[in-house]
Design a protein around this motif. Structure first.
Motif: not given
Length: 169
Positions: A92-103, A105-114
């Motif tokens: 088995a493998v541990n997986i983390t899925i990260i969801a971001i709101i990406d309005p 293309s600038n990474e600094s604008d990314d916000k976590p998608a709760k």
């Protein structure tokens, strides 16, 4: 059926019991904790004449029910939703899925998608392809454990939300 057998075993023996659901098959089975180990009680696939110790479950399936072994992608405890394939002898493998709101293309604008809905499907499994689902936490993360076998597809529901899967070693 699995819940009824779990309850009966618990009430009659007084031992700790649980139900495990096979993701990739529409099937569940009870387990009993005895003498320091979980024991699988599954009259359909694995234990027509005797229980199988949890850690030997994958090997038992591989030797006796290759089709089940090949198409089983995850095992989850029903009450807690915890993935338990490694405890049952699967790699088995541990997986983390990260969801971001990406309005942008600038990474600094990314916000976590709760509370973003995440579904994981097994690409190969035609019978029951959904192997895990849930929602991201406050940091936009969804963590799970999957069998290290096969190809998976992540599904997103919001076009502004991007999903990225990270495999943890």
């Amino acid at each position: 059926f699995a819940i009824a057998i779990k309850t009966l075993l618990r009430d009659v023996t007084g031992l700790k019991t649980r139900v495990i659901h096979m993701e990739g098959f529409d099937h569940a089975f009870p387990e009993v904790y005895w003498n320091g180990s979980w024991w699988v009680f599954d009259a359909i696939f694995t234990t027509p004449s005797h229980p199988v110790e949890e850690k030997s479950y994958a090997e038992y399936l591989k030797e006796n029910y290759a089709g089940v072994y090949e198409n089983l992608y995850n095992l989850k405890e029903d009450e807690t939703g915890v993935s338990v394939p490694a405890e049952h002898g699967f790699e088995a493998v541990n997986i983390t899925i990260i969801a971001i709101i990406d309005p942008t293309s600038n990474e600094s604008d990314d916000k976590p998608a709760k509370n973003a809905e995440v579904e994981i499907f097994a690409l190969k499994n035609w019978y029951d392809p959904l192997v895990d689902k849930g929602k991201t936490d406050e940091e936009g993360k969804y963590k799970t454990v999957l069998r290290e076998y096969g190809n998976y597809i992540l599904k997103r529901y919001d076009k502004k939300v991007m999903l990225e899967a990270l495999r943890e070693f």
